[in-house]
Scaffold this active site. Sequence first.
Site, mmCIF file in Angstrom:
data_model
loop_
_atom_site.group_PDB
_atom_site.id
_atom_site.type_symbol
_atom_site.label_atom_id
_atom_site.label_comp_id
_atom_site.label_asym_id
_atom_site.label_seq_id
_atom_site.Cartn_x
_atom_site.Cartn_y
_atom_site.Cartn_z
ATOM 1 N N ASP A 132 -4.059 3.052 6.635
ATOM 2 C CA ASP A 132 -2.771 2.514 6.218
ATOM 3 C C ASP A 132 -1.716 3.315 6.982
ATOM 4 O O ASP A 132 -1.989 4.430 7.442
ATOM 5 C CB ASP A 132 -2.628 2.710 4.701
ATOM 6 N N THR A 186 2.229 3.701 6.198
ATOM 7 C CA THR A 186 3.222 4.436 5.412
ATOM 8 C C THR A 186 2.544 5.302 4.364
ATOM 9 O O THR A 186 1.760 4.816 3.555
ATOM 10 C CB THR A 186 4.192 3.448 4.738
ATOM 11 N N PHE A 229 11.233 -7.581 -5.193
ATOM 12 C CA PHE A 229 10.627 -7.649 -3.859
ATOM 13 C C PHE A 229 9.230 -8.255 -3.966
ATOM 14 O O PHE A 229 8.441 -7.893 -4.822
ATOM 15 C CB PHE A 229 10.530 -6.254 -3.238
ATOM 16 N N ARG A 268 12.015 1.834 11.081
ATOM 17 C CA ARG A 268 11.786 0.738 10.140
ATOM 18 C C ARG A 268 13.133 0.074 9.898
ATOM 19 O O ARG A 268 14.092 0.743 9.505
ATOM 20 C CB ARG A 268 11.197 1.255 8.833
ATOM 21 N N ASP A 273 3.948 -3.210 7.358
ATOM 22 C CA ASP A 273 5.212 -3.042 8.061
ATOM 23 C C ASP A 273 5.330 -4.001 9.247
ATOM 24 O O ASP A 273 4.389 -4.701 9.608
ATOM 25 C CB ASP A 273 5.337 -1.587 8.538
ATOM 26 N N ASP A 308 -3.175 5.458 0.927
ATOM 27 C CA ASP A 308 -2.543 6.307 -0.085
ATOM 28 C C ASP A 308 -2.672 5.709 -1.478
ATOM 29 O O ASP A 308 -2.040 6.170 -2.418
ATOM 30 C CB ASP A 308 -1.066 6.572 0.261
ATOM 31 N N ALA A 323 -1.643 2.783 -2.675
ATOM 32 C CA ALA A 323 -0.772 1.640 -2.918
ATOM 33 C C ALA A 323 -1.254 0.455 -2.102
ATOM 34 O O ALA A 323 -1.306 0.518 -0.881
ATOM 35 C CB ALA A 323 0.658 1.997 -2.541
ATOM 36 N N ASN A 324 -1.623 -0.623 -2.777
ATOM 37 C CA ASN A 324 -2.075 -1.875 -2.131
ATOM 38 C C ASN A 324 -3.379 -1.738 -1.353
ATOM 39 O O ASN A 324 -3.779 -2.676 -0.670
ATOM 40 C CB ASN A 324 -0.998 -2.429 -1.182
#
Length: 1240
Positions: free
Chosen positions: A498, A500, A623, A679, A745, A872, A874-875
């Site tokens: 991943d 981020t 979001f 970003r 991203d 990390d 997340a997702n």
Amino acid sequence: MKTKEPTIINQGLEDEMEVWGYRPCVWKMILVGVGTVCSGGLLLLLLYWLPEWGVKGTCTHTSLRDAHTLLLRTTDEFSRWFRAKVHVMLAPGREPFDSLDRMSTAPLPNGAGDYGISAAHDEHHGKYEAPVQVPHIETILYFTHHSTKYYWNDMMQNFEFYIGLEDVKVSCASIHSDHSAGLSKTLQDYRRLFFGENEITVRVPSLFKLLIKEVLNPFYIFQLFSVILWSAEDYYYYATAIVFMSVISIATSLYTIKKQYVMLHDMVATHSVVRVSVCRGNKEIEQAMSTDLVPGDVIIVPANGMVMPCDAVLIHGTCIVNESMLTGESVPVTKTSLPSSGEDAAWTYSTEEHKRHTLFCGTHVIQTRFYAGELVEAVVVRTGFSTEKGQLVRSILHPKPADFKLYRDAYLFLLCLVGVAGIGFIYTIVLSIMKKVPAKTIIIESLDIITITVPPALPAAMTAGIVYAQRRLKRVGIFCISPQRINMCGQLNLVCFDKTGTLTEDGLDLWGVQMVEDGSFSPPEADAAEDSLVNSAFVACMATCHSLTKIEGELSGDPLDLKMFSATGWILEEPTEEETTLHNPIMPTVVRPPKQSIPEANQNNPLTQNMSCEIGIVRQFPFSSTLQRMSVVVRRLGEKHMDAYLKGAPEVVASLCKQHTVPQSFTETLETYTKQGFRVIALAHRQLESKLSWHKVQSLSRDLLETNLEFLGLIIMQNKIKEETASVLRELRQANIRTLMVTGDNMMTAISVARDCGMIRAHERVIIAEAAPPKDFQPASITWHYTENPVQTKDNQSVEMNLEDGVYARQEQSYHFAVTGRAFAVITEHFPQVLQKLALRATVFARMAPDQKTQLVEVLQSIDYTVGMCGDGANDCGALKRAHCGISLSELEASVASPFTSSTANISCVPNLIREGRAALITSFCVFKFMALYSIIQYLSVTLLYSILSNLGDFQFLFIDIAIILIIAFTMSLNPAWKELVWRRPPSSLISGPLLFSVLTQIITCLIFQVLAFLLVRQQSWYETWTPQSDACNASRSGLSHGLNVTSPHDHKNIKNYENTTLFYVSSFQYLAVAIVFSKGKPFRQPSYRNWPFMLSCIALYTFLLFIMLYPVRAIDNFLEIVCVPHDWRITLVIIVIVNAAVSFILEILIVDIVLRRLVFRSNQGLNLPTEPPSSDTPKEANQHWASSFLSWLFCQTNKPPRVLYMHLALELQDNTDWPPRPSTVTYASNPQSRLSAPL
């Protein structure tokens, strides 16, 4: 009997299974009963171990409708078998969502006071309390498998399972109109018959049940058989030692399993039983236990929050939820009510599509927001194991077996040993009959040969290396919940990262803002908090378009939102509960600039006094990763109209804006920033009509709102690469481990980060595959864009070639594909033949949704990569679970989904894990080879002794198995991992050329030297049939005469003789020799001389054996039942032992490690892609190539196709002149081979 074609259940799902129906057969059961008695229970054990035999042996085939027992088989590569009992349930309807309004038309059947559960349905704790009159009672068949109930459907003629409210395909609008009132108590009780109690039950089995299950393991049954056999031979000491070892092993295993169950039970028990407020159909609110909830119930979410006991969709109000248990992300998420009108309301409700409106089981609701006088309500959609958390727990309780070649090969190897034992079994029987040995002795000794050939301590010794690796990983901060996967880490040849929070820092820093004025970009500004910008729409958008909230006085939310809001310097104020109650409309969250920031001109000017800087946030559209944007509706105090603000991915925002407001240089400006790794977030604004009221806004469709916007500008955020990232990726590349980036991203940002961290090097070209779905009679297409290469660096790295690029040596430059999530979805559906080719060379996957990350891992596994995933949390949960080796950098509860969790939040854990995995894998091979040789060496000794009606003594077996084998097997596993990752990977299979050659050469060596010693001792001048009066020692050393030895009670077994003594000495040294030879060090483990427990053990055993051989001690000789032999023969034995060790060493080190592994089998060791043949530039290389070719021919290795699919694909593409596609070409789905020129 030919088996009828099976029926498929769960078709297309992960747990798809074939199912057959069976009913009991009396005559088969009688036969099995007789067979069980005759076999002493062994037949019953066999049927327990093999469920398909158990069912087919006691039942006859029948239709599913009439079945009493079901036989299930998974359709995956493991083809696991299960059996399930069919139960009967009585209910007044056939399906859970049937209406019960017609129930008052017929009287109750006699004796049917309630229709809860028949005797077969005793698992339910609740009972259905029927009304006074019902039409008729339905008989429903069901079975339970892996915590899921499957019910018979007469129309489908198959079993199906119920998920929840989604089964009836309700639209969002119908949830508001038909399901918002709640259920009556009768209807709730009826549905509970089908859905069961709302509880994720992790039942901790009793120690007795666990003990029975563990003891019935084939390995322990074999040990029990061995112990009984040894006891019959009066080998009590050795039998006792094995029993002692088994008890310790069982106790350790029971403790570990029980601890894991308790941990899992404690993890899910947090929400298991809570009190909830439930709305009834008559608008009453009653308190109930959460275990009573069923899909369709309406619950009230309290203002102070709660831990959700089920999956529920919000129909009134807003919630702030911590979803760390599911996503690994500790950032609170705002959940809004389900749309009740507009286009969105017509969509069919789905927990996946409507995540932002759904409260998931186990997540923590921190706060609620609501209208005055109204409650925050949610409709229950899933309960129990059907919830998101339930499915996670179910996957932990019933995991897929780890598919690893080592374990499959280990079973094959054991079968080979059983075959060898069979030969010895027949040999012993024939030899004993020829020598007229009593029948009892024949049976015992022939069975004994089987127990010798299959070593009882093998599983414990194999596990030791993994346990030691697990401890070493714990010391470097890596925690493991699936120890068997450590070996898999040693085979990783591809790791997905991943971006981020994994490759880059978690936090983003605001680099600057670039606003739009009169349709063109202004120069970038570093500070958005300047006084002159306070009244600008741009700053208003930054201050309002977020999902931040105050929790205990502290701002909390997404890190990006926090950075963006703090950059404005504004203040956020939330309404108190009292304020909300006083106002009829919802009290909005208010943001305002600090007083000193409001320009004085505005404060004093009467014309602008009415224009307040305070802005109230009226409605939020959170979001969405699918839409890649969020928006808010706000009202500036004092103004009559409302405004909409939107932020999101620049490409998405620009597409929603009026084209004349988007600067013409938008694409160039965006690329400038993204290529530098920034970003970028775009902002937009729209003034809404004055007639829109507060209440109308609450039901406004998102699609209607997010159109015809005015482009405001760009926010440029800087995401720094972590210090460790570049060096770790370089280390992995040098180790020939391919690395990919999988991120949500922007594409250009991802490519920039990939270049900056070295994943894509300066001289390597990137080809972006942009795919479009079919549209207006046009087939799906892929457009191939070549990005501009950055300026070539003068660094030596620019001319280096990756090992995996060798296959493309004829091309001027190596290349990488980059794919977006949208393109990935189109290619997966319309270009399956291109997908695998892309996967072979794709390095950047951008804008990937969570489920697409999981799909990517599956695609890579389908072309035979051993895949690691590092995220990390997340997702990334799905991909972490699916990968062979998932490494979570988050220590939150989501790490339960990942086999490995690192306490250090950077990717330096990945090389550590691979190093330890390689060391553990090599250790497993070493131990397995050693244990196999140990059993064969002992088998050879016993077989030779059987020829003279002798055997090894009880204490000789004890000394060999305890003092030599156990100590060596457990200490040889202690070698730590080698400090560097080398380019070559360890072998994954026991059935491979070098390993088989290694084992076979050592077996032959041991056989030759044992036979040599056995025959030589019988040729000695002093040799005679040994009796207690024999005195061979006096032939050379009168001082060591043992002529007064007293005959032991075991002499009738003929243990004491010269052959026995000779073979005991030779075989004891052989065990140590093969242990040292097999205990490999570099390049995967530290050298054995650094493993001091192993070295001390070897030195101590060598010293002891040499001492008792050269300087016999009467007490030790009596204990080990060895006899005195002349000193000259002892010296001869020393020479035999030394020559044996030297031959073993030369064969293993020189022949196997140097000649075979380097010349013959080199091509199969670790290359990600096949390499060019060795060049013949120098005589030395020419000789090496000739030797390699000759030996390859000798070992039948020539012209063999690659064993793995990705190598096969690479070889195919090597000769394909149309790959990679040329710049500015388009590939169409209708004819994959045709390409049409198209301008970029």
